[in-house]
Design an enzyme around this catalytic site. Structure first.
Site, PDB file in Angstrom:
ATOM      1  N   HIS A  56       0.818  -1.223   0.000  1.00  0.00           N
ATOM      2  CA  HIS A  56       0.000   0.000   0.000  1.00  0.00           C
ATOM      3  C   HIS A  56       0.853   1.275   0.000  1.00  0.00           C
ATOM      4  O   HIS A  56       0.649   2.150  -0.859  1.00  0.00           O
ATOM      5  CB  HIS A  56      -0.962  -0.015   1.189  1.00  0.00           C
ATOM      6  CG  HIS A  56      -1.637   1.297   1.438  1.00  0.00           C
ATOM      7  ND1 HIS A  56      -2.452   1.903   0.504  1.00  0.00           N
ATOM      8  CD2 HIS A  56      -1.590   2.135   2.510  1.00  0.00           C
ATOM      9  CE1 HIS A  56      -2.890   3.058   0.997  1.00  0.00           C
ATOM     10  NE2 HIS A  56      -2.382   3.218   2.206  1.00  0.00           N
ATOM     11  N   HIS A  80       3.910   6.722   5.579  1.00  0.00           N
ATOM     12  CA  HIS A  80       2.751   7.447   6.103  1.00  0.00           C
ATOM     13  C   HIS A  80       1.946   6.681   7.155  1.00  0.00           C
ATOM     14  O   HIS A  80       1.155   7.286   7.886  1.00  0.00           O
ATOM     15  CB  HIS A  80       1.837   7.904   4.955  1.00  0.00           C
ATOM     16  CG  HIS A  80       0.986   6.820   4.358  1.00  0.00           C
ATOM     17  ND1 HIS A  80       1.372   6.092   3.257  1.00  0.00           N
ATOM     18  CD2 HIS A  80      -0.244   6.352   4.698  1.00  0.00           C
ATOM     19  CE1 HIS A  80       0.419   5.236   2.943  1.00  0.00           C
ATOM     20  NE2 HIS A  80      -0.572   5.367   3.806  1.00  0.00           N
ATOM     21  N   GLU A  84       1.161   5.487  12.889  1.00  0.00           N
ATOM     22  CA  GLU A  84      -0.193   5.059  13.254  1.00  0.00           C
ATOM     23  C   GLU A  84      -0.290   3.555  13.501  1.00  0.00           C
ATOM     24  O   GLU A  84      -1.000   3.112  14.407  1.00  0.00           O
ATOM     25  CB  GLU A  84      -1.148   5.470  12.128  1.00  0.00           C
ATOM     26  CG  GLU A  84      -2.610   5.216  12.405  1.00  0.00           C
ATOM     27  CD  GLU A  84      -3.474   5.685  11.240  1.00  0.00           C
ATOM     28  OE1 GLU A  84      -4.531   5.072  11.018  1.00  0.00           O
ATOM     29  OE2 GLU A  84      -3.085   6.650  10.562  1.00  0.00           O
ATOM     30  N   ASP A  85       0.431   2.746  12.709  1.00  0.00           N
ATOM     31  CA  ASP A  85       0.225   1.292  12.736  1.00  0.00           C
ATOM     32  C   ASP A  85       1.406   0.487  13.265  1.00  0.00           C
ATOM     33  O   ASP A  85       1.345  -0.745  13.297  1.00  0.00           O
ATOM     34  CB  ASP A  85      -0.109   0.792  11.320  1.00  0.00           C
ATOM     35  CG  ASP A  85      -1.446   1.329  10.822  1.00  0.00           C
ATOM     36  OD1 ASP A  85      -2.277   1.697  11.673  1.00  0.00           O
ATOM     37  OD2 ASP A  85      -1.647   1.397   9.598  1.00  0.00           O
ATOM     38  N   ASP A 147      -2.846   8.298  -0.749  1.00  0.00           N
ATOM     39  CA  ASP A 147      -3.226   7.222   0.174  1.00  0.00           C
ATOM     40  C   ASP A 147      -4.684   6.817  -0.052  1.00  0.00           C
ATOM     41  O   ASP A 147      -5.011   5.636  -0.199  1.00  0.00           O
ATOM     42  CB  ASP A 147      -3.001   7.713   1.606  1.00  0.00           C
ATOM     43  CG  ASP A 147      -3.642   6.814   2.653  1.00  0.00           C
ATOM     44  OD1 ASP A 147      -3.547   5.581   2.518  1.00  0.00           O
ATOM     45  OD2 ASP A 147      -4.235   7.354   3.609  1.00  0.00           O
TER      46      ASP A 147
END
Length: 574
Positions: A56, A80, A84-85, A147
């Site tokens: 991705h 990006h 967050e992940d 994104d």
């Protein structure tokens, strides 16, 4: 075109080959390092499509590479999702890739450290955070659009409810933002993918009928193209004539509009909105644009009310072209756009054309005037967002203001001094007042349109001259919210009314407390600093005005507050 499914290393190799066509070798190496870092951070994570998660970020970076974005933006696209992940911190990114890349990644990352009552509140807060980051560096939203575009391309792997939610959000927010930034190619694909996800049957039916129409009209298109090209060649005008295909969502949007339908309650049919041949003519200079217009109008009869000069008066996103609609000899309407090559690149790529996203880029050359207009319009929009977020009470209200502000159509009116003001479709006189300045709107008492007094609720139309009359003693009326259209006007009116209610509550609370304090030969104005501090500590408020407002709103009882100054020993009621 979507990036083909392949192994991450192969996709990374393809990305580097693309970047080598326009970036220095050292910068390509930096992007490659970002890929390796991201791949290690996402190790073991999988997408719902069954692919390794790193596919991705690679796809998002590939989309940006096709736009010829800079190395920092490409690194941010690859990274990006790491904040967050994964367990990677922003500080780690600063150490590895520098402050600008880390700020871009942080701007795109959702808020995860705060708890929200609903998904809508969480999304609105994250969106507000992203837009504030975008106001500092517009590349944040460019990364986010890449994104979102890849997520939409692979939306089929999601559950139905998630597909519909994401598609609706894309259609309401991200596609309009792409439009506002002039990124037409991205906007169209986002709209088509969202439309297909939200209304698959409608999309399939419209797409099928469009293909049939274009097959039937292929000969007509060829004839029109040949006729126009030969006439322009005879006039020694170097021009390229292209067929311009309509898209399913744009036709669906027009079919749902009631404007121009044969009946007030009847929307347009497919035949009505598809009854035209769309062409685009690209020339070398602005002068050639107007020369082509003259040639075209001699060839075919124009519809005067359908002519628009967006070169003289560009759209709100900096878009420039001449638009004209004509009657053809085949019983169909011809819709033609005329523009220069620079205008065409700007119309398709918007803020990403010519590196306009790079802040501080300046040039005085006439050739760059169009490009810098688009950059200027984008910056003006971002400044407007900053003003709106300051007056919004929470993230949900701010998000609603942004949605309202993302209008696809505008009206163009003039100030008495001849300055052009752009307002959203259906804007009223009060919207114009707030577009001038917030104080002009707040103090507006009357408006003249074309030198005639009109009500503040009067809708405005392109070409009108509007003058606002003000007075310092007046203030916004709550009824203005019934006809104010622009997000700017509605935001300022609401903000003023909220402050007004607070101020009135403070004044009422002061009168009520003064009445109770009179028993102790005191008043609010006569309280010492020590006595004021005692009240703030006792009732756990930040200021005396806050305490008075609570009294005025009925949240506290004036008698109990005043009772703190009762000299008797028993007076300790809180």
């Amino acid at each position: 075109m979507p990036v083909p499914l392949d192994t991450p290393d192969r996709l990374a190799s393809d990305l580097c080959e693309l970047l080598e066509t326009y970036l220095p070798a050292q910068q390509v190496k930096e992007v490659s390092c970002a890929y390796i870092f991201s791949a290690q951070a996402h190790e073991g994570q999988m997408r719902k499509t069954g692919e390794p998660y790193i596919v991705h970020p690679l796809a998002a970076a590939h989309i940006l590479g096709q736009m010829h974005m800079d190395a920092q933006t490409l690194c941010a696209a690859l990274l990006h999702d790491v904040i967050e992940d994964t367990k990677i911190s922003k500080e780690k990114l600063v150490c590895e890739f520098g402050e600008p890349v880390a700020e871009l990644v942080d701007g795109v990352s959702k808020l995860s450290s705060m708890q929200f009552e609903t998904r809508e509140q969480a999304q609105a807060a994250s969106f507000r955070k992203m837009l504030l980051a975008m106001s500092r560096d517009i590349r944040v939203i460019i990364v986010k659009l890449a994104d979102r575009l890849h997520n939409m391309r692979t939306l089929g792997a999601m559950k139905l409810a998630s597909r519909r939610r994401i598609a609706r959000e894309t259609l309401e927010i991200y596609a309009p933002i792409a439009h506002r930034l002039g990124m037409n190619t991205v906007r169209i694909e986002l709209e088509e993918l969202s439309f297909a996800a939200l209304y698959p049957m409608r999309y399939q039916v419209l797409a099928h009928h469009l293909k049939k129409v274009y097959r039937k009209r292929a000969d007509i298109f060829r004839t029109l193209k040949t006729t126009i090209s030969e006439c322009l060649a005879q006039m020694d005008i170097n021009a390229q004539v292209h067929r311009r295909d309509k898209h399913s969502y744009s036709l669906y949007y027009k079919m749902r509009e009631k404007k121009g339908a044969t009946s007030v309650d009847k929307r347009k049919t497919f035949s009505q909105v598809a009854n035209l041949c769309a062409l685009r003519i690209i020339v070398d200079t602005v002068d050639d644009c107007y020369r082509v217009l003259g040639v075209i109008h001699r060839l075919y009869k124009p519809i005067c009310e359908r002519f628009k000069d967006y070169i003289a008066i560009p759209k709100i996103n900096g878009y420039q072209s001449l638009h004209t609609v004509l009657f053809s000899h085949h019983g169909l309407l011809i819709e033609i756009q005329i523009r220069t090559a620079d205008m065409h690149e700007l119309a398709e790529k918007g803020i990403t054309a010519h590196g306009l996203y790079q802040l501080g880029k300046e040039s005085d050359s006439k050739e760059d005037a169009t490009n810098h207009l688009a950059h200027q319009r984008a910056r003006e929009w971002l400044r407007g967002l900053l003003e709106m977020q300051k007056s919004a009470s929470d993230s949900l209200e701010f998000l609603e203001h942004v949605k309202t502000d993302l209008f696809p159509e505008e009206v163009y009116v003039f100030t008495p001094k001849g300055k052009i003001m752009q307002l959203p479709k259906d804007a009223t006189a009060i919207d114009f007042a707030y577009a001038i300045h917030s104080n002009v709107g707040n103090q507006c008492i009357a408006v003249k349109v074309d030198n005639q007094y009109v009500p503040l609720s009067t809708p405005l139309f392109s070409g009108q001259t509007v003058e606002v009359l003000t007075a310092t003693w007046t203030r916004p009326n709550p009824s203005w919210l019934n006809f104010a259209v622009s997000a700017r006007a509605r935001s300022y009116i609401r903000h003023f009314l909220k402050n007004l209610q607070y101020d009135e509550a403070v004044r009422l609370g002061k009168r009520m407390l003064d009445k109770e304090l009179a028993v102790y030969c005191l008043s609010v104005d006569k309280l010492s600093e020590e006595q004021r501090a005692q009240l703030l500590e006792t009732f756990k408020v930040d200021s005396l005005d806050a305490l008075l407002a609570e009294i005025g709103l009925g949240n506290r009882i004036a008698f109990i507050v005043a009772h703190q100054f009762d000299p008797t020993p028993e007076a300790s009621v809180k």
